[in-house]
Enzyme design. Structure first.
Site, mmCIF file in Angstrom:
data_model
loop_
_atom_site.group_PDB
_atom_site.id
_atom_site.type_symbol
_atom_site.label_atom_id
_atom_site.label_comp_id
_atom_site.label_asym_id
_atom_site.label_seq_id
_atom_site.Cartn_x
_atom_site.Cartn_y
_atom_site.Cartn_z
ATOM 1 N N ASP A 116 43.912 50.292 29.305
ATOM 2 C CA ASP A 116 43.436 49.358 30.327
ATOM 3 C C ASP A 116 41.934 49.608 30.498
ATOM 4 O O ASP A 116 41.513 50.652 31.001
ATOM 5 C CB ASP A 116 44.204 49.622 31.633
ATOM 6 C CG ASP A 116 43.822 48.657 32.750
ATOM 7 O OD1 ASP A 116 42.692 48.135 32.722
ATOM 8 O OD2 ASP A 116 44.638 48.467 33.667
ATOM 9 N N LYS A 131 38.603 41.208 37.518
ATOM 10 C CA LYS A 131 37.543 42.146 37.885
ATOM 11 C C LYS A 131 36.251 41.785 37.149
ATOM 12 O O LYS A 131 35.764 40.684 37.299
ATOM 13 C CB LYS A 131 38.027 43.569 37.584
ATOM 14 C CG LYS A 131 39.454 43.859 38.106
ATOM 15 C CD LYS A 131 39.566 43.670 39.593
ATOM 16 C CE LYS A 131 40.866 44.104 40.229
ATOM 17 N NZ LYS A 131 42.054 43.306 39.991
HETATM 18 O O1 P1T Z 1 45.474 42.097 39.966
HETATM 19 P P1 P1T Z 1 45.730 41.882 38.501
HETATM 20 O O2 P1T Z 1 44.796 40.913 37.874
HETATM 21 O O3 P1T Z 1 47.160 41.567 38.215
HETATM 22 O O4 P1T Z 1 45.388 43.261 37.750
HETATM 23 C C1 P1T Z 1 46.080 44.443 37.973
HETATM 24 C C2 P1T Z 1 45.207 45.625 37.631
HETATM 25 C C3 P1T Z 1 45.304 46.192 36.365
HETATM 26 N N1 P1T Z 1 44.544 47.259 36.006
HETATM 27 C C4 P1T Z 1 43.652 47.775 36.843
HETATM 28 C C5 P1T Z 1 42.829 48.953 36.406
HETATM 29 C C6 P1T Z 1 43.495 47.252 38.120
HETATM 30 O O5 P1T Z 1 42.569 47.826 38.931
HETATM 31 C C7 P1T Z 1 44.295 46.148 38.529
HETATM 32 C C8 P1T Z 1 44.180 45.554 39.890
HETATM 33 N N2 P1T Z 1 43.490 46.364 40.796
HETATM 34 C C9 P1T Z 1 43.200 46.031 42.092
HETATM 35 C C10 P1T Z 1 43.572 44.899 42.686
HETATM 36 C C11 P1T Z 1 42.398 47.053 42.816
HETATM 37 O O6 P1T Z 1 41.829 46.763 43.877
HETATM 38 O O7 P1T Z 1 42.325 48.183 42.303
#
Ligand code: P1T
Length: 410
Positions: A192, A217
């Site tokens: 990731d 993000k």
């Molecule tokens: O929210 P989404 O697009 O489904 O992604 C999930 C996700 C996956 N991997 C990482 C490293 C992440 O940080 C996240 C989602 N994280 C947040 C919402 C947060 O505030 O950390």
């Protein structure tokens, strides 16, 4: 990605035409996967909202059939983002979580996954509360400890899942070392890469088989899209993912794919601005009387600063800090609440990677779905706050955190 072999060939051609040896990252971010519209000459990739495409006779079409399986706007974005990770195949998903879901569907009942113990808690929830019911087994280890990872591997381990730097503790994991261990046991490695984006970290070049991003993000970067993407350069894996993306049905919407494609054009300059601001803030906070400890990979005080320098070409925009209370010990919950409510430039909100600065409180926000004892065993205490440093003026960012820390007497 489009569900037809001929498009794979054109993706290869696109990659070759935007060869990293010939063009730099920022040039490819603006152009890869995109050509002026042959029909009308439009320079910007059109948003093709059509859910379906004409057949000249049953089964004969121009490469697109139905937009869940493939769509020209989404295909441009997928080939651009794949190119930036040094790969040929990209699959845009409705969320980062949907990206992981699609990858997990490659596994079968009885398969075993080793995942990092410090990671976005939504992944932990997905693994424990959804995929465990499908008969997949999970073990969680500190991936920065090769011996523990080695000990967790089993004959039925099919996948190793890791984040680096980890969310929220900013621990570094050696991608090359984990790839070697995974492959020696016949498992795939998925990384990731959300926190660093391909600007600062390229896991496939370090031996990973799959890269996944929550494009919600940095990749989209404007806090107005929920999205994910899976990237690989392995043709066989790409075929299986293409089938799964279509069968599971979690492809990203066309409009959101367009927004991500547009955002890629500024990814490089945004990441450098995030990094420059985060570096300055992290340095400032290191000696601040209101802060117990700062975790930012770019600081020499980070326990894995050497690995960060070896593995990443930049240090990113995420900082985690442990707040000190007025009495000199850990800040109390009441003090933490006072601090996160006092910010003016920052906003108290979940998520990260947008142009605006955000502050979040992992133990009650992003990591709430993780049991308290698990949080504490990892070091996610109540005085931990996470900063996603935006691209506002650096002096405003520093002043805002200073005045917020002042509210607890720091
Ligand atoms: O929210 P989404 O697009 O489904 O992604 C999930 C996700 C996956 N991997 C990482 C490293 C992440 O940080 C996240 C989602 N994280 C947040 C919402 C947060 O505030 O950390």
């Amino acid at each position: 990605m489009v569900n037809c072999a001929s498009f794979n060939i054109s993706l290869v051609e696109l990659k070759m035409s935007w060869n990293p040896d010939e063009f730099g990252f920022d040039t490819r971010a603006v152009h890869a996967g995109q050509t002026p519209d042959p029909g009308n000459g439009a320079v910007v990739t059109p948003i093709v909202l059509s859910s379906t495409f004409v057949h000249s006779e049953p089964g004969v079409h121009k490469g697109y059939d139905y937009s869940r399986c493939g769509n020209p706007t989404r295909a441009s974005y997928e080939s651009c983002v794949a190119n930036l990770e040094g790969a040929r195949f990209g699959f845009a998903n409705a969320s980062g979580t949907m990206g992981v879901t699609t990858i997990m569907h490659l596994l079968e009942s009885g398969d075993h996954v080793v995942a990092g113990d410090d990671m976005y808690a939504g992944m932990y929830r997905l693994f424990e509360q959804v995929f465990k019911k499908n008969g997949i087994c999970f073990d969680y280890v500190d991936m920065s400890d090769s011996e523990r990872l080695e000990a967790a591997m089993r004959p039925e381990t099919r996948l190793v899942w890791m984040e680096t730097p980890t969310n929220p503790l900013m621990k570094m994991v050696d991608i090359r070392a984990v790839a070697d261990i995974s492959h020696a046991h016949g498992a795939l490695l998925a990384v990731d890469n959300t926190f660093m984006s391909p600007v600062f970290q390229q896991p496939l070049a370090l031996g990973a088989d799959l890269v996944m991003h929550s494009t919600t993000k940095y990749i989209n970067g404007h806090s107005d899209v929920i999205g994910g993407v899976i990237i690989t350069d392995d043709e066989e894996l790409a075929e299986r993912l293409e089938f799964m993306a279509n069968a599971v049905g979690g492809s990203q919407s066309i409009f959101d794919s367009y927004l991500c494609l547009r955002s890629l054009k500024t990814l490089g300059i945004r990441m450098r601005a995030h990094e420059s601001n985060a570096k300055a803030l992290a340095k400032h906070l290191e000696n601040h009387s209101g802060v117990e400890r700062v975790f930012y990979p770019g600081l020499k005080s980070h326990p894995q600063h050497d690995l960060a320098q070896k593995q990443m070409s930049g240090m990113g925009g995420m900082i985690s800090i442990f707040l000190k209370g007025k009495n000199g010990g850990m800040a109390s919950m009441e003090e933490v609440i006072r601090m996160v409510q006092a910010v003016k430039v920052f906003t108290l909100a979940e998520s990260l990677g947008g142009v605006e600065s955000l502050v979040s409180h992992p133990s009650t926000m992003t990591h709430l779905s993780m049991a308290k004892d698990v949080q504490l065993s990892l070091g996610i205490t109540e005085n931990l706050i996470r900063l996603s440093v935006g691209i506002e003026n650096v002096e405003d960012i520093i002043h805002d955190i200073d005045q917020a820390l002042g509210s607890i007497g720091g």
